[in-house]
Design a protein around this motif. Structure first.
Motif, PDB file in Angstrom:
ATOM      1  N   LEU A  82     -54.086  27.544 -24.900  1.00  0.00           N
ATOM      2  CA  LEU A  82     -55.437  27.239 -25.367  1.00  0.00           C
ATOM      3  C   LEU A  82     -55.930  28.429 -26.174  1.00  0.00           C
ATOM      4  O   LEU A  82     -56.245  29.493 -25.629  1.00  0.00           O
ATOM      5  N   GLU A  83     -56.003  28.242 -27.493  1.00  0.00           N
ATOM      6  CA  GLU A  83     -56.347  29.330 -28.402  1.00  0.00           C
ATOM      7  C   GLU A  83     -57.857  29.434 -28.563  1.00  0.00           C
ATOM      8  O   GLU A  83     -58.541  28.421 -28.774  1.00  0.00           O
ATOM      9  N   PRO A  84     -58.429  30.630 -28.467  1.00  0.00           N
ATOM     10  CA  PRO A  84     -59.867  30.785 -28.708  1.00  0.00           C
ATOM     11  C   PRO A  84     -60.181  30.605 -30.184  1.00  0.00           C
ATOM     12  O   PRO A  84     -59.316  30.809 -31.048  1.00  0.00           O
ATOM     13  N   PRO A  85     -61.397  30.187 -30.508  1.00  0.00           N
ATOM     14  CA  PRO A  85     -61.756  30.015 -31.929  1.00  0.00           C
ATOM     15  C   PRO A  85     -61.809  31.365 -32.635  1.00  0.00           C
ATOM     16  O   PRO A  85     -62.611  32.233 -32.294  1.00  0.00           O
ATOM     17  N   VAL A  86     -60.928  31.549 -33.612  1.00  0.00           N
ATOM     18  CA  VAL A  86     -60.839  32.805 -34.354  1.00  0.00           C
ATOM     19  C   VAL A  86     -60.804  32.492 -35.845  1.00  0.00           C
ATOM     20  O   VAL A  86     -60.044  31.615 -36.284  1.00  0.00           O
ATOM     21  N   VAL A  87     -61.612  33.195 -36.623  1.00  0.00           N
ATOM     22  CA  VAL A  87     -61.585  33.043 -38.073  1.00  0.00           C
ATOM     23  C   VAL A  87     -60.405  33.850 -38.604  1.00  0.00           C
ATOM     24  O   VAL A  87     -60.287  35.049 -38.319  1.00  0.00           O
ATOM     25  N   PRO A  88     -59.469  33.222 -39.342  1.00  0.00           N
ATOM     26  CA  PRO A  88     -58.301  33.955 -39.839  1.00  0.00           C
ATOM     27  C   PRO A  88     -58.711  35.141 -40.711  1.00  0.00           C
ATOM     28  O   PRO A  88     -59.595  35.026 -41.566  1.00  0.00           O
ATOM     29  N   ASP A  89     -58.087  36.269 -40.458  1.00  0.00           N
ATOM     30  CA  ASP A  89     -58.334  37.480 -41.244  1.00  0.00           C
ATOM     31  C   ASP A  89     -57.021  37.925 -41.872  1.00  0.00           C
ATOM     32  O   ASP A  89     -56.209  38.599 -41.224  1.00  0.00           O
ATOM     33  N   PRO A  90     -56.789  37.548 -43.127  1.00  0.00           N
ATOM     34  CA  PRO A  90     -55.515  37.910 -43.759  1.00  0.00           C
ATOM     35  C   PRO A  90     -55.290  39.412 -43.844  1.00  0.00           C
ATOM     36  O   PRO A  90     -54.143  39.872 -43.916  1.00  0.00           O
ATOM     37  N   MET A  91     -56.362  40.194 -43.826  1.00  0.00           N
ATOM     38  CA  MET A  91     -56.212  41.640 -43.969  1.00  0.00           C
ATOM     39  C   MET A  91     -55.915  42.330 -42.639  1.00  0.00           C
ATOM     40  O   MET A  91     -55.575  43.508 -42.621  1.00  0.00           O
ATOM     41  N   ALA A  92     -56.046  41.638 -41.541  1.00  0.00           N
ATOM     42  CA  ALA A  92     -55.791  42.256 -40.242  1.00  0.00           C
ATOM     43  C   ALA A  92     -54.313  42.574 -40.101  1.00  0.00           C
ATOM     44  O   ALA A  92     -53.455  41.737 -40.426  1.00  0.00           O
ATOM     45  N   PRO A  93     -53.963  43.785 -39.618  1.00  0.00           N
ATOM     46  CA  PRO A  93     -52.541  44.121 -39.437  1.00  0.00           C
ATOM     47  C   PRO A  93     -51.918  43.265 -38.345  1.00  0.00           C
ATOM     48  O   PRO A  93     -52.488  43.089 -37.275  1.00  0.00           O
ATOM     49  N   THR A  94     -50.775  42.721 -38.616  1.00  0.00           N
ATOM     50  CA  THR A  94     -50.103  41.856 -37.651  1.00  0.00           C
ATOM     51  C   THR A  94     -48.608  41.882 -37.893  1.00  0.00           C
ATOM     52  O   THR A  94     -48.146  42.161 -39.009  1.00  0.00           O
ATOM     53  N   GLU A  95     -47.855  41.619 -36.853  1.00  0.00           N
ATOM     54  CA  GLU A  95     -46.405  41.558 -36.968  1.00  0.00           C
ATOM     55  C   GLU A  95     -45.908  40.149 -36.676  1.00  0.00           C
ATOM     56  O   GLU A  95     -44.763  39.956 -36.295  1.00  0.00           O
ATOM     57  N   SER A  96     -46.748  39.179 -36.861  1.00  0.00           N
ATOM     58  CA  SER A  96     -46.353  37.800 -36.624  1.00  0.00           C
ATOM     59  C   SER A  96     -46.895  36.925 -37.746  1.00  0.00           C
ATOM     60  O   SER A  96     -47.700  37.364 -38.571  1.00  0.00           O
ATOM     61  N   VAL A  97     -46.460  35.671 -37.733  1.00  0.00           N
ATOM     62  CA  VAL A  97     -46.884  34.721 -38.754  1.00  0.00           C
ATOM     63  C   VAL A  97     -48.301  34.256 -38.440  1.00  0.00           C
ATOM     64  O   VAL A  97     -48.610  33.902 -37.301  1.00  0.00           O
ATOM     65  N   GLN A  98     -49.146  34.266 -39.447  1.00  0.00           N
ATOM     66  CA  GLN A  98     -50.494  33.741 -39.297  1.00  0.00           C
ATOM     67  C   GLN A  98     -50.524  32.293 -39.808  1.00  0.00           C
ATOM     68  O   GLN A  98     -49.966  31.987 -40.866  1.00  0.00           O
ATOM     69  N   THR A  99     -51.189  31.436 -39.053  1.00  0.00           N
ATOM     70  CA  THR A  99     -51.299  30.029 -39.424  1.00  0.00           C
ATOM     71  C   THR A  99     -52.643  29.785 -40.099  1.00  0.00           C
ATOM     72  O   THR A  99     -53.695  30.126 -39.551  1.00  0.00           O
TER      73      THR A  99
END
Length: 684
Positions: A82-99
């Motif tokens: 169950l994913e919390p509501p999050v606004v996608p942030d393309p600039m946030a550092p991440t090591e996984s695929v963003q949907t």
């Protein structure tokens, strides 16, 4: 074995909401605050664990990955995060695929501009790729994209993109690699329009995209990968669970997530429906797909019939829109529709046929009728006409599925009721027979003691035992009769019956009770009563029940009248009292089993509320009818009719039709006047 759903979350409010949802769906529910407790609850053998809900809110990234890895092992139960509501942030550092879900928000597009110097890969679903909708959306905000038809070779392209950027705009006629091999612009220079964003089609899910991202990051550490999908979250979760993968759903959609774990069909509340659209004319494909997606439909658009057939066989859609003549296809449109319908009988179908030649169009329409599809449209199809046809077909699908669901629920309810009735009948029969024998012994020994005991106090106790045993015996008799009625085996021994003698016998028994309560009990019987075909014991049981009820619900020093009158067709037996009466609300329910009016419950000492129901069934077995009239606070009149025999004694008499007019009843509270000599109606 009942299905069971396990929730991994410390949130008590979420646990309560999930528990109620499972209760409505007939499933067991358990909650665990930590992963260790949840793991221990897997092993319960008294129920079947169908899946685990995990609350991702506040969960650390390493814990999340460990949980996903655990549930991807063989034998692990399905997992829905169950994913919390999050606004996608393309600039946030991440090591996984963003949907990123289509349509992409403007704020997200603006943020993507900040990745102009970062090698970026967009893995997009086939619909967005074939229609070019994503490319057009990115270009509308000034992002230059490189379109690839496959992910093969995308690593090399991105590696070159990361190594060099052009110093100036690409000259006319320059190739892709010429642009990629240019130099990086100087600081402060104008944007060159260099294509640092690569768009490639992707049919897989986020787990397979993670593999691509992992391999790219090994060679290009700064690479960013986005999975852009037009598929709704519930649809994506359903597909993941079908392929034994963990599912991801918004936290507010825990209800659909539970349905998916239970194997129940469910739809995304934000989607109008899932449309599989196949057409080889690309301009029409783009126009129709964009229009449907703008209206809230999930669209999978394809130009090849074989791809559409594969999609229908590997995924679940609500409706398929298929062109009748698909270029270079191995199947005609009608053959493709038939194969899709064979795989999913609930799939609605719309066929589009060429307008010319005319005989081909007529043949397509006739085939639609033969196959039983939903509609046939002539190309070119107006988008508004297609939308109307799709909405009508989806409404039909919804109604058919709802009818099927209600029918299944009705069958299940009937089975449960049948089981309950069977248990009830067995229970009544068991109680009646197993209690009757010891009760007979109790009553017999009590009578024996009453003969021998001379002490007043002891004799009083023995009399209480005898009185209570008689009451219990009457209750058991009611249970036996009711069980016989429910099973259709009520015994009525028809013989020649003297109704006057039956009334006299009942009077002798009831008079004792009436005298104890100081109630005036009057009986009126005509002298010319004919002989009847009936069961004197059963008819006496009915009369005694009505008289006993009248005395019981009449205050002391009241009056009860038992009156028998004869007409040409029927004989009417009525019992009138000056008791508490029955309210208008309770009057229609007075013959229901186990029913007792509220004011009657305050005066009744014992009983199941079966007496009137049993009396009514006995009267029906004699070919008569039973009715009641009452006024609250003034009294009641219960009456039943028996048909006057027109044949010799020993043969069955045909009951006359019951008239519809109300009987002439006396005014409650005044002196009793018999009703006029006409057949009263039977109120059943």
């Amino acid at each position: 074995m009942k299905p069971r759903v396990l929730l991994l979350s410390p949130d008590k409010a979420l646990a309560e909401a999930c528990a109620k949802t499972c209760e409505v769906r007939g499933a067991l529910f358990e909650a665990a605050a930590d992963a260790a407790t949840a793991r221990r609850l897997w092993q319960k053998e008294d129920s079947k664990l169908v899946g685990v809900l995990a609350d991702a809110a506040g969960m650390r990234l390493e814990d999340r990955r460990a949980l996903i890895g655990l549930h991807m092992e063989p034998g692990a139960p399905p997992l829905a995060l169950l994913e919390p509501p999050v606004v996608p942030d393309p600039m946030a550092p991440t090591e996984s695929v963003q949907t990123l879900r289509w349509p992409i928000e403007q704020s997200t597009l603006d943020a993507l501009r900040g990745l102009d110097a970062v090698p970026t890969l967009f893995l997009t679903d086939p619909t967005l790729h074939v229609t070019g909708m994503l490319q057009a959306r990115l270009q509308s905000v000034g992002l230059q994209t490189l379109i690839m038809e496959t992910v093969i070779g995308v690593g090399e392209v991105l590696k070159q993109s990361a190594a060099a950027m052009p110093e100036k705009p690409t000259e006319k006629g320059g190739g892709v690699f010429a642009r990629l091999m240019g130099n990086r612009p100087a600081e402060g220079a104008a944007s060159s329009g260099f294509a640092n964003f690569v768009v490639a089609p992707w049919k897989g899910d986020v787990f397979e995209a993670e593999v691509v991202e992992y391999r790219l990051r090994a060679e290009i550490p700064a690479v960013r990968v986005f999975l852009v999908t037009a598929m709704g979250p519930v649809h994506a979760a359903e597909r993941n669970l079908r392929h034994n993968r963990p599912a991801f759903v918004p936290r507010g959609d825990f209800g659909p997530a539970i349905d998916l774990l239970l194997g129940r069909p469910t739809d995304d509340p934000r989607s109008q429906g899932r449309v599989l659209y196949c057409d080889n004319f690309k301009p029409s494909l783009i126009q129709v797909s964009a229009g449907l997606m703008a209206d809230g439909y999930e669209v999978s658009a394809m130009m090849k019939a074989e791809e559409a057939l594969e999609a229908a066989q590997t995924d679940r859609y609500h409706i398929a829109v298929v062109g009748a003549a698909l270029a270079y296809a191995q199947h005609t449109g009608i053959e493709l529709a038939q194969k899709m319908r064979e795989h999913d009988p609930d799939l609605r179908m719309i066929l589009m046929v060429d307008r010319y030649p005319l005989n081909t169009a007529l043949q397509g329409v006739s085939q639609v009728v033969e196959v039983g599809l939903d509609d046939c449209l002539l190309k070119p199809v107006e988008p508004s006409r297609l939308k109307f046809s799709i909405s009508r077909a989806l409404e039909r699908r919804r109604l058919l599925l709802e009818n099927a669901r209600l029918l299944d629920e009705l069958k299940l309810t009937n089975a449960q009721l049948e089981q309950l009735n069977s248990f009830q009948n067995k229970f009544f029969a068991t109680v009646a027979h197993d209690v009757k024998n010891p009760l007979t012994a109790i009553r017999g020994y009590a009578e024996l003691l009453s003969w021998k005991i001379k002490e007043a106090e002891l004799l009083k106790c023995v009399n209480h035992i005898m009185s209570s045993s008689k009451t219990l015996e009457a209750l058991i008799s009611d249970l036996v009769d009711f069980a016989a009625i429910e099973s259709g085996k009520l015994r009525v021994n028809v013989q020649e019956m003297d109704l006057a003698a039956v009334v006299a016998e009942v009077r002798s028994r009831v008079q004792v009770v009436a005298d104890k309560r100081q109630i005036e009990f009057q009986v009126s019987v005509p002298d010319d009563l004919p002989k009847f075909n009936g069961d004197p014991l059963r008819v006496g049981q009915v009369i005694q029940n009505l008289c006993t009820n009248a005395i019981q619900y009449t205050p002391e020093k009241g009056k009860v009248y038992l009156h028998v009158q004869r007409s040409a067709a029927v004989v009417t037996v009525s019992v009138r009292d000056t008791g508490i009466g029955i309210s208008k609300e309770d009057l229609p329910k007075i013959f229901n089993r186990f029913f007792q009016a509220q004011n009657a419950q305050q005066m009744r000492r014992a009983g199941f509320g079966l007496g009137l129901k049993i009396a009514q069934e006995i009267v029906k077995a004699h070919g008569g009818g039973m009715g009641v009239d009452s006024e609250l606070g003034k009294g009641s009149v219960f009456y039943f009719t028996l048909p006057v025999p027109t044949a010799p004694a020993g043969t069955a008499a045909t009951p006359p039709p019951m008239p519809g007019a109300a009987p002439g009843l006396p005014t409650f509270g005044g002196p009793y006047t018999p009703p006029p000599q006409k057949p009263p109606p039977t109120k059943l």
